[in-house]
Write a protein that holds these residues in place. Structure first.
Motif, PDB file in Angstrom:
ATOM      1  N   VAL A 112     -21.801  46.162 -26.511  1.00  0.00           N
ATOM      2  CA  VAL A 112     -23.168  46.580 -26.216  1.00  0.00           C
ATOM      3  C   VAL A 112     -23.214  48.072 -25.926  1.00  0.00           C
ATOM      4  O   VAL A 112     -24.083  48.799 -26.431  1.00  0.00           O
ATOM      5  CB  VAL A 112     -23.729  45.779 -25.024  1.00  0.00           C
ATOM      6  N   GLY A 113     -22.260  48.551 -25.125  1.00  0.00           N
ATOM      7  CA  GLY A 113     -22.208  49.983 -24.828  1.00  0.00           C
ATOM      8  C   GLY A 113     -21.934  50.813 -26.062  1.00  0.00           C
ATOM      9  O   GLY A 113     -22.514  51.889 -26.241  1.00  0.00           O
ATOM     10  N   ARG A 114     -21.051  50.324 -26.924  1.00  0.00           N
ATOM     11  CA  ARG A 114     -20.737  51.045 -28.157  1.00  0.00           C
ATOM     12  C   ARG A 114     -21.952  51.134 -29.071  1.00  0.00           C
ATOM     13  O   ARG A 114     -22.232  52.175 -29.676  1.00  0.00           O
ATOM     14  CB  ARG A 114     -19.585  50.340 -28.880  1.00  0.00           C
ATOM     15  N   LEU A 115     -22.703  50.051 -29.151  1.00  0.00           N
ATOM     16  CA  LEU A 115     -23.913  50.041 -29.967  1.00  0.00           C
ATOM     17  C   LEU A 115     -24.935  51.040 -29.430  1.00  0.00           C
ATOM     18  O   LEU A 115     -25.582  51.761 -30.205  1.00  0.00           O
ATOM     19  CB  LEU A 115     -24.506  48.629 -29.985  1.00  0.00           C
ATOM     20  N   ALA A 116     -25.067  51.106 -28.105  1.00  0.00           N
ATOM     21  CA  ALA A 116     -26.018  52.040 -27.503  1.00  0.00           C
ATOM     22  C   ALA A 116     -25.619  53.486 -27.785  1.00  0.00           C
ATOM     23  O   ALA A 116     -26.467  54.317 -28.134  1.00  0.00           O
ATOM     24  CB  ALA A 116     -26.105  51.799 -25.998  1.00  0.00           C
ATOM     25  N   VAL A 117     -24.327  53.803 -27.651  1.00  0.00           N
ATOM     26  CA  VAL A 117     -23.863  55.169 -27.886  1.00  0.00           C
ATOM     27  C   VAL A 117     -24.085  55.577 -29.338  1.00  0.00           C
ATOM     28  O   VAL A 117     -24.584  56.671 -29.636  1.00  0.00           O
ATOM     29  CB  VAL A 117     -22.378  55.310 -27.495  1.00  0.00           C
ATOM     30  N   TYR A 122     -27.035  58.804 -33.349  1.00  0.00           N
ATOM     31  CA  TYR A 122     -27.781  58.858 -34.606  1.00  0.00           C
ATOM     32  C   TYR A 122     -29.187  59.397 -34.376  1.00  0.00           C
ATOM     33  O   TYR A 122     -29.669  60.263 -35.117  1.00  0.00           O
ATOM     34  CB  TYR A 122     -27.843  57.465 -35.232  1.00  0.00           C
ATOM     35  N   PHE A 123     -29.858  58.891 -33.335  1.00  0.00           N
ATOM     36  CA  PHE A 123     -31.219  59.330 -33.053  1.00  0.00           C
ATOM     37  C   PHE A 123     -31.275  60.844 -32.823  1.00  0.00           C
ATOM     38  O   PHE A 123     -32.161  61.532 -33.354  1.00  0.00           O
ATOM     39  CB  PHE A 123     -31.773  58.613 -31.815  1.00  0.00           C
ATOM     40  N   GLU A 124     -30.357  61.355 -32.025  1.00  0.00           N
ATOM     41  CA  GLU A 124     -30.382  62.777 -31.686  1.00  0.00           C
ATOM     42  C   GLU A 124     -30.118  63.647 -32.913  1.00  0.00           C
ATOM     43  O   GLU A 124     -30.761  64.681 -33.099  1.00  0.00           O
ATOM     44  CB  GLU A 124     -29.342  63.074 -30.592  1.00  0.00           C
ATOM     45  N   VAL A 125     -29.183  63.240 -33.737  1.00  0.00           N
ATOM     46  CA  VAL A 125     -28.856  64.043 -34.918  1.00  0.00           C
ATOM     47  C   VAL A 125     -30.031  64.096 -35.880  1.00  0.00           C
ATOM     48  O   VAL A 125     -30.426  65.171 -36.370  1.00  0.00           O
ATOM     49  CB  VAL A 125     -27.596  63.481 -35.621  1.00  0.00           C
ATOM     50  N   PHE A 336     -36.923  56.920 -28.946  1.00  0.00           N
ATOM     51  CA  PHE A 336     -35.927  57.978 -29.088  1.00  0.00           C
ATOM     52  C   PHE A 336     -35.746  58.467 -30.526  1.00  0.00           C
ATOM     53  O   PHE A 336     -35.030  59.436 -30.750  1.00  0.00           O
ATOM     54  CB  PHE A 336     -34.568  57.496 -28.558  1.00  0.00           C
ATOM     55  N   ASN A 337     -36.356  57.815 -31.488  1.00  0.00           N
ATOM     56  CA  ASN A 337     -36.122  58.183 -32.888  1.00  0.00           C
ATOM     57  C   ASN A 337     -37.447  58.353 -33.624  1.00  0.00           C
ATOM     58  O   ASN A 337     -37.666  57.788 -34.683  1.00  0.00           O
ATOM     59  CB  ASN A 337     -35.273  57.106 -33.577  1.00  0.00           C
ATOM     60  N   LEU A 338     -38.328  59.167 -33.058  1.00  0.00           N
ATOM     61  CA  LEU A 338     -39.637  59.399 -33.653  1.00  0.00           C
ATOM     62  C   LEU A 338     -39.549  60.590 -34.602  1.00  0.00           C
ATOM     63  O   LEU A 338     -39.986  61.704 -34.284  1.00  0.00           O
ATOM     64  CB  LEU A 338     -40.669  59.644 -32.550  1.00  0.00           C
ATOM     65  N   ASP A 339     -38.975  60.348 -35.781  1.00  0.00           N
ATOM     66  CA  ASP A 339     -38.739  61.444 -36.724  1.00  0.00           C
ATOM     67  C   ASP A 339     -40.032  62.131 -37.140  1.00  0.00           C
ATOM     68  O   ASP A 339     -40.128  63.365 -37.145  1.00  0.00           O
ATOM     69  CB  ASP A 339     -38.013  60.915 -37.973  1.00  0.00           C
ATOM     70  N   ASN A 426     -36.879  54.460 -38.283  1.00  0.00           N
ATOM     71  CA  ASN A 426     -36.259  53.448 -37.432  1.00  0.00           C
ATOM     72  C   ASN A 426     -35.638  52.320 -38.245  1.00  0.00           C
ATOM     73  O   ASN A 426     -34.580  51.784 -37.885  1.00  0.00           O
ATOM     74  CB  ASN A 426     -37.291  52.887 -36.461  1.00  0.00           C
ATOM     75  N   MET A 427     -36.268  51.944 -39.341  1.00  0.00           N
ATOM     76  CA  MET A 427     -35.686  50.915 -40.195  1.00  0.00           C
ATOM     77  C   MET A 427     -34.426  51.442 -40.876  1.00  0.00           C
ATOM     78  O   MET A 427     -33.444  50.701 -41.048  1.00  0.00           O
ATOM     79  CB  MET A 427     -36.717  50.449 -41.221  1.00  0.00           C
ATOM     80  N   THR A 428     -34.422  52.713 -41.258  1.00  0.00           N
ATOM     81  CA  THR A 428     -33.202  53.323 -41.811  1.00  0.00           C
ATOM     82  C   THR A 428     -32.098  53.352 -40.767  1.00  0.00           C
ATOM     83  O   THR A 428     -30.940  53.042 -41.061  1.00  0.00           O
ATOM     84  CB  THR A 428     -33.504  54.751 -42.298  1.00  0.00           C
ATOM     85  N   ALA A 429     -32.451  53.724 -39.540  1.00  0.00           N
ATOM     86  CA  ALA A 429     -31.464  53.757 -38.458  1.00  0.00           C
ATOM     87  C   ALA A 429     -30.850  52.386 -38.224  1.00  0.00           C
ATOM     88  O   ALA A 429     -29.635  52.257 -38.005  1.00  0.00           O
ATOM     89  CB  ALA A 429     -32.119  54.267 -37.179  1.00  0.00           C
TER      90      ALA A 429
END
Length: 488
Positions: A112-117, A122-125, A336-339, A426-429
């Motif tokens: 779960v932690g790995r998935l969150a990280v 990805y979101f930030e990049v 967090f991923n509002l491109d 978000n669907m791509t992410a």
């Protein structure tokens, strides 16, 4: 008619018999009249799908809004009704799916932690790239040049967005309050994660009961999504008609350079950033395009990410992403991923500076972008969030806020585009993180596609068969994988 039978008079009524004999003929005639309609409906049901009806409703809505603006504004409640139906199912859908996804697949908290990280990285990049492309576009095209400063100042409450307000949005004061607030997506995710961890630490019987409840709830909520989607063409058509009827297509020509710059830049972002990401992740592009089609159109027509959330989650699960990843990545990405919104903020901030004839050096522009990068996270839960963030950024950069009046005139049309890109991003992410985790179209998905596994959740089988300690869980998963290999 009167007959003599053994000396008695018997009266036989002929009229009712004649009337009774005519009823089949009348029914036959009615059937013949409506038979072509039934054939047409059957043909449309077989040869069309929801996407085609949504496109048809969008075209109809634009035409209706242009030629009958007063009537179109009056039917806006039909569009609001669709969004309200979606909002009422967002909470239980996200909560139940996320609980089953996290707590139903073992006691691996590290996963779960790995998935969150991975998701946050990805979101930030990607959002950083969105800011950079928006900044480059507004400096090259310069859409703010040639505008006249308006005298009207937007009447917007300047609610500050700080790390304290963000924490308050994430951690609710009430679980049921978070479920009732359709905008509190992060709060629902927080409650679901806490509840899932508690289930992992609970005894076997309690875990079995709660997972069975949430598993059933998630299945029922997806059925509710199917029911609501039947109303989608009506709601979307009404919403789009009301938007065009209220603002008019002529408002696009008044600020066409600004709107055109945003639409063009968003297209460039998709081609330069999202498309290469999909290629690098080796996603099946044709299938992915079909998967994102309906949620993308729904978000564009309604200018609401929430209206597309349930359909986006359902579509990504059918596409091959594991439910636990879908339930985590997409709701979290909504904050967090509002491109699209991030790119819009970069463009709008520099547009206001250009209109106000305030020159900004490269260093000052970078500082503005860093401010936007920090303040734009989690703003989906705040009404008029884009303007609130924009006002704060302009204040810090000493840029007048009067040019926002020019943006507000066409913001409804720009909101449609940026919302659709938010959903697409978000669907791509979700697909990329699934690939990153090595879980995209896993053995369980293939077996379900081939009918080798029943449609009921495998989560409950795992709850019943495992003792849920670390040693037993890993042995159980290893045996499952070995059995799957032997079948293939």
């Amino acid at each position: 008619m009167t007959d003599m039978i053994e000396g008695h008079h018997t009266t036989v009524s002929v009229a009712p018999a004649t009337q009774y004999n005519d009823e089949p003929k009348k029914r036959s005639m009615v059937g013949k009249v409506f038979a072509p309609l039934g054939v047409a409906l059957t043909f449309l049901r077989r040869k069309t799908n929801l996407t085609m009806w949504i496109v048809f409703a969008m075209v109809t809505g634009i035409i209706l809004g242009h030629f009958a603006p007063d009537f179109s504004v009056q039917i806006k409640p039909l569009g609001d009704l669709f969004i309200r139906m979606i909002q009422c199912i967002v909470g239980p859908l996200i909560f139940s799916t996320l609980v089953v996804g996290i707590a139903g697949h073992g006691d691996d908290l590290a996963r779960v932690g790995r998935l969150a990280v991975k998701s946050i990285v990805y979101f930030e990049v990607v959002t950083t790239f969105a800011l950079i492309i928006g900044l480059l576009s507004v400096n090259i095209i310069k859409p703010g040049h040639g505008f006249t400063m308006g005298n009207e100042t937007p009447n917007i409450t300047k609610t500050p967005i700080t790390w304290v307000t963000e924490l308050n949005h994430i951690v609710p004061t009430s679980f049921f309050g978070a479920m009732a607030d359709h905008a509190a997506v992060l709060a629902i995710v927080f409650c679901a994660i806490m509840f899932s961890v508690a289930i992992m630490l609970a005894d076997r019987e309690s875990k079995k009961i709660m997972l069975a409840f949430n598993d059933s709830l998630s299945k029922i909520m997806f059925k509710v999504v199917h029911l609501v989607m039947n109303y989608a063409p009506i709601g979307i058509g009404a919403a789009l008609a009301a938007t065009v009827g209220q603002y008019g297509l002529h408002s696009l020509s008044a600020s066409g350079k600004l709107v055109g710059t945003l639409y063009g830049t968003l297209i460039v972002f998709v081609i330069v950033i999202l498309f290469p990401i999909a290629l690098l992740a080796r996603l099946p592009l044709k299938e992915f395009a079909r998967t994102v089609g309906e949620p993308f159109l729904m978000a564009f027509a309604t200018a609401s990410s929430e209206s597309a959330l349930p359909k986006a989650m359902e579509s990504m699960i059918a596409f091959g992403c594991p439910p636990e990843i879908v339930a985590f990545v997409i709701p979290t990405g909504y904050s967090f991923n509002l491109d699209g919104s991030t790119l819009y903020l970069a463009l709008a901030a520099m547009f206001c500076a250009q209109v106000a004839q305030v020159e900004k050096s490269l260093g000052e522009q970078i500082i503005m972008m860093l401010t936007l990068m920090l303040t734009s996270k989690g703003v989906a839960a705040v009404p008029r969030a884009s303007f609130i963030v924009l006002i704060g950024t302009l204040g810090n950069a000493n840029v007048p806020t009067e040019p926002l009046a020019l943006i507000m005139g066409v913001d409804a049309f720009m909101d449609m585009a940026r919302t659709a890109i938010n959903v697409l991003g978000n669907m791509t992410a979700c697909a990329v993180v699934s690939k990153w985790e090595g879980e995209f179209r896993n053995e369980e998905w293939h077996m379900r596609q081939n009918g080798e596994l029943p449609q009921h959740s495998a989560v409950m089988d795992e709850v019943q068969d495992s003792e849920y300690n670390n040693h037993a869980h890993h042995n159980h998963m290893a045996d499952d994988k070995e059995s799957i290999r032997s079948r293939h």
